[in-house]
Each structure stands twice: as C-alpha cells, then as structure tokens.
Motif scaffolding. Structure first.
Motif, short mmCIF file in Angstrom:
data_model
loop_
_atom_site.label_atom_id
_atom_site.label_comp_id
_atom_site.label_asym_id
_atom_site.label_seq_id
_atom_site.Cartn_x
_atom_site.Cartn_y
_atom_site.Cartn_z
N SER A 77 -32.95 66.42 -29.87
CA SER A 77 -33.89 67.27 -30.59
C SER A 77 -35.09 66.51 -31.15
O SER A 77 -36.15 67.08 -31.35
CB SER A 77 -33.16 68.02 -31.71
OG SER A 77 -32.32 67.12 -32.40
N ALA A 78 -34.92 65.18 -31.36
CA ALA A 78 -36.05 64.40 -31.90
C ALA A 78 -37.01 63.97 -30.79
O ALA A 78 -38.16 63.65 -31.05
CB ALA A 78 -35.54 63.18 -32.64
N ALA A 79 -36.52 63.96 -29.55
CA ALA A 79 -37.36 63.50 -28.45
C ALA A 79 -38.40 64.57 -28.11
O ALA A 79 -38.16 65.75 -28.31
CB ALA A 79 -36.50 63.22 -27.23
N PRO A 80 -39.57 64.15 -27.60
CA PRO A 80 -40.56 65.15 -27.20
C PRO A 80 -39.99 65.99 -26.06
O PRO A 80 -39.31 65.48 -25.19
CB PRO A 80 -41.75 64.32 -26.73
CG PRO A 80 -41.24 62.95 -26.49
CD PRO A 80 -40.00 62.78 -27.32
N GLN A 81 -40.27 67.28 -26.12
CA GLN A 81 -39.70 68.19 -25.14
C GLN A 81 -40.42 68.08 -23.80
O GLN A 81 -41.64 68.24 -23.74
CB GLN A 81 -39.81 69.62 -25.68
CG GLN A 81 -38.67 70.51 -25.26
CD GLN A 81 -38.94 71.95 -25.63
OE1 GLN A 81 -39.73 72.25 -26.51
NE2 GLN A 81 -38.28 72.84 -24.93
N LYS A 82 -39.69 67.75 -22.78
CA LYS A 82 -40.28 67.74 -21.44
C LYS A 82 -40.40 69.17 -20.95
O LYS A 82 -39.49 69.97 -21.17
CB LYS A 82 -39.40 66.94 -20.47
CG LYS A 82 -39.88 65.51 -20.30
CD LYS A 82 -38.96 64.68 -19.43
CE LYS A 82 -38.96 65.08 -17.97
NZ LYS A 82 -37.95 64.30 -17.21
N PRO A 83 -41.50 69.51 -20.30
CA PRO A 83 -41.63 70.91 -19.88
C PRO A 83 -40.59 71.29 -18.84
O PRO A 83 -40.21 70.48 -18.00
CB PRO A 83 -43.03 70.99 -19.29
CG PRO A 83 -43.48 69.61 -19.06
CD PRO A 83 -42.70 68.72 -19.97
N ILE A 84 -40.12 72.52 -18.94
CA ILE A 84 -39.24 73.10 -17.93
C ILE A 84 -40.08 74.11 -17.15
O ILE A 84 -40.70 74.98 -17.75
CB ILE A 84 -38.04 73.79 -18.58
CG1 ILE A 84 -37.18 72.75 -19.29
CG2 ILE A 84 -37.23 74.55 -17.54
CD1 ILE A 84 -36.14 73.36 -20.20
N VAL A 85 -40.11 73.94 -15.85
CA VAL A 85 -40.99 74.76 -15.03
C VAL A 85 -40.19 75.54 -14.00
O VAL A 85 -39.32 74.99 -13.32
CB VAL A 85 -42.02 73.86 -14.32
CG1 VAL A 85 -42.72 74.61 -13.19
CG2 VAL A 85 -43.05 73.33 -15.31
N ILE A 86 -40.48 76.83 -13.91
CA ILE A 86 -39.96 77.64 -12.82
C ILE A 86 -41.16 78.25 -12.11
O ILE A 86 -42.01 78.89 -12.74
CB ILE A 86 -39.03 78.75 -13.35
CG1 ILE A 86 -37.78 78.10 -13.94
CG2 ILE A 86 -38.65 79.72 -12.23
CD1 ILE A 86 -36.85 79.08 -14.63
N PHE A 87 -41.26 77.99 -10.81
CA PHE A 87 -42.32 78.61 -10.03
C PHE A 87 -41.86 79.99 -9.57
O PHE A 87 -40.70 80.17 -9.19
CB PHE A 87 -42.64 77.78 -8.78
CG PHE A 87 -43.34 76.48 -9.06
CD1 PHE A 87 -44.38 76.40 -9.99
CD2 PHE A 87 -42.98 75.32 -8.38
CE1 PHE A 87 -45.03 75.19 -10.22
CE2 PHE A 87 -43.62 74.11 -8.60
CZ PHE A 87 -44.66 74.05 -9.53
N VAL A 88 -42.78 80.95 -9.63
CA VAL A 88 -42.48 82.30 -9.17
C VAL A 88 -43.42 82.63 -8.02
O VAL A 88 -44.64 82.69 -8.22
CB VAL A 88 -42.65 83.33 -10.31
CG1 VAL A 88 -42.26 84.72 -9.84
CG2 VAL A 88 -41.81 82.93 -11.52
#
Ligand code: UDP
Ligand code: MG
Length: 267
Positions: A77-88
C-alpha cells in the motif's frame, strides 16, 4: 473462480483480470482485514471487517472473497500504484463505450476512450485539430504519437490507476508505439465480437438518433471504411494478444443487458 496461493503467483489471465478489477490495494486491505480476524471469517463478517478497515471504491464482497485466497499477499500500500490496463477492442458499434460505462459503475475503473480523447482534442481546435479530423472523417487511424500522447496524459492526471482503454491500440503501429513509450502490458484484452450487419445497423441508428450532433464518421460511407480498417488493422492486434493468452472474447451482438451479463461472467 477457484484460486490458491500457487495459482496467484502464476495467475491465469482471467484471474489477473479479476485482480485488476478488484484492485491490488483493495485486495491487500481485504487480506489485512482477514488476518486481523482470529476466527475463520464468514464472508459477511469478512466483508464488514474489510469495509471497516478501509472502504474504497472497489471494496465489495467479491473483493473479500478474492482476498481470502491471498492472505500472504505482500503489503504494497505504500508503494506507488502501477497502472492496471485493460484494452477494450471491437468494431465500430460493438458496444465498447456502453459496456465500459457499466464496468466503471460496478468496478470503479477509469474509462479512457481513444476516440473521445481524439474528438476532444479536435474540438479544442489546436494546431492538430484539422489533421485529426481528416483521419476521423475517413475512418483512418490517427498517428500513434498523437493518440498515445493523449492517453498517457490522461492516465498521468488520473488518481485512480485502473484503466479501461477503449478503441486502442488499433493497429500494430499503435501497439508497438504504446510499448515503446513505456505503456503497461495489459492485464487482459476484452474483445467485443459482433456480426457486421449488426454493427452497421447500430451505427445507422446512432447517426439517426444523434440528429445534428451526429459524429462526422457515423454515416454509411465512413462506416464501410471503418469496418475495413478494423478488420485489416485491428484484427492483427487481437491475434497478437490472443497468442499471449490475454484475450477474452465476448459476443456483443445481443441487447445491452444480455451482453453486460456475459461481460460480467467473463471477468
Ligand atoms: N481513432 C484513431 N485511433 C484510436 C482511436 C480512434 O485514429 O486509437 C480515430 C479513428 O479515425 C476512428 C475514430 O477515431 O475511426 C473513431 O473512433 P471511436 O473509437 O470513437 O469509434 P468506434 O470504433 O468506437 O465507433
Ligand atoms: Mg467508441
């Protein structure tokens, strides 16, 4: 979905999508909440504990259900959030925008439509406006640096880092450019498959209903070009991700509620 610690270390794409939908932080909070409970929790109690322990957009019963299977998940939770990507991806009129909206409501995604971003940029009337408009009117694919730049800028500005990216990447050049610019590997690709005659009928109807707000490319002539470009250029992108086991295909040739039910089943 049956899951175990081993399968979470090597997740199947559908599980990855599940995790993407639920959100890493939410899952971690759920897992922490579960660790705090001394007796084996019922789902309802676990949900209550998890909600009390953090809340958040994606905190749902299914979040907790998923968290039960990853009690040893590292606390990031302290780490920067890496983006989660879903292509549509899917043809013009396949229902990308409609289904994305519903997924936003139910799962707290940020929906980025490449077409909408391009139209907004065109409407802003900057130096690239005419160029963008001529591509759109002809159903051609706008040069990647423009589209990718708009998407990445929008991602940058968003606090929530769970993205549905709709209508992109549309060809190999888009896909390679995305990777070259450091774009995240997608957790999954939702592929909305729909018969061509239905696509054409939907775009006709959309054009009619829009009246004077009709899109520059919602007409029979542009539609033929868009379908051709879609088949020839977007088809290979779908094959590329299919070979990587990322594609979840959904038949979207039905009415909205029925289609959304299968979208939900798929995720
Ligand atoms: N477009 C583009 N690159 C993209 C997305 C869209 O060049 O990554 C352009 C292209 O000309 C396309 C138009 O924008 O035909 C409309 O795209 P949109 O995704 O809105 O159309 P849809 O396929 O959803 O009907
Ligand atoms: Mg669209």
């Amino acid at each position: 979905t049956p899951q175990g610690p081993a399968s979470l270390r090597h997740p199947h794409p559908t599980q990855m999508l599940g995790r993407a939908l639920l959100g890493r932080a939410a899952m971690t909070r759920g897992a922490a909440a579960l660790r705090r409970l001394s007796t084996p929790p019922t789902r309802a109690r676990a949900a209550a504990a998890a909600v009390a322990g953090g809340g958040g957009a994606a905190m749902t019963l299914s979040t907790v259900a998923a968290a039960e299977f990853s009690p040893d998940a590292p606390d990031t939770s302290a780490a920067p959030q890496k983006p989660i990507v879903i292509f549509v991806l899917g043809g013009p009129g396949a229902g990308k925008g409609t289904m994305c909206q519903r997924l936003v409501e139910d799962y707290g995604f940020v929906h980025l439509s490449a077409g909408d971003l391009l139209r907004a940029e065109r409407n802003r009337g900057g130096e690239k406006a005419d160029m963008i408009n001529s591509y759109i009117k002809n159903g051609q694919i706008v040069p990647n640096e423009v589209t990718c730049g708009l998407i990445m800028a929008a991602m940058e500005q968003s606090v929530c880092k769970k993205f549905l990216i709709d209508g992109y990447p549309r060809n190999a050049d888009n896909r390679e450019g995305w990777e070259a610019m450091g774009g995240a590997e997608p957790a999954a690709v939702l592929y909305f498959d729909c018969p061509e005659d239905i696509l054409t009928a939907r775009i006709e109807e959309r054009g009619r209903l829009a009246g004077d707000k009709r899109r520059a490319d919602d007409n029979a002539e542009a539609m033929v070009k868009r379908l051709k470009v879609y088949k020839e250029e977007t088809g290979p992108v779908i094959s590329f991700y299919d070979a990587r086991g990322k594609v979840m295909r959904i038949n979207t040739g039905f009415e909205r509620d029925q289609v959304y039910a299968s979208v939900k089943r798929a995720v």
